[in-house]
Design a protein around this motif. Sequence first.
Motif: not given
Length: 129
Positions: A92-116
Motif C-alpha cells: 500500500r505504501i509503495k502504491a502511493g509512490g513511497y520508497r521503502t528502505h532499511n528492511h530488517g528481519d531480526y528478533e522480535p520481528g520484521r520491519r522496514f522504514y520510509f519517509d512521508d
Amino acid sequence: MSSAFLEHVNVTVSDPEATAKRLETWFGWKVRWKGAAKNGGTTYHIGNDTSYIAAYTPPEAPKRSDTVSYHTHGGLNHVAVVVDDLDATEDRIKAGGYRTHNHGDYEPGRRFYFDDDDGIEFEVVSYAD
C-alpha cells in the motif's frame, strides 16, 4: 508499577487532512477528531481507539528543516507502527509512490522504514509469524 502507555505523538505537517488520508490508507486508521488548535492552527487526530498521531499545522505554512533529526537534540527520529501484515502494508505504501528502505528481519520481528511527504520517517514492524 503503573500501566502507562503512549497515547499520542504530535507532529507538525504541511497538510493535516492529506496526512490523515495517507494514514487511513496505510494503516486503516480513522480521524478521531479534527479542529482548531494552538495559535490558530489546525489539528487532526488519526489513529485507533487507544492511540493516535496528532497532525498539526500552524496558520502559516511550516518551514522544512534540512537538519537530520538523528543529529538534533530532542529530534523526532521516527514513528513506529505495528501491523499484522507487513507485506500488504508495504504494498500500500509503495502504491502511493513511497520508497521503502532499511528492511530488517531480526528478533522480535520484521520491519522496514520510509519517509512521508513531510520528511517524517516511519518504521513499520510486524511481530506476526
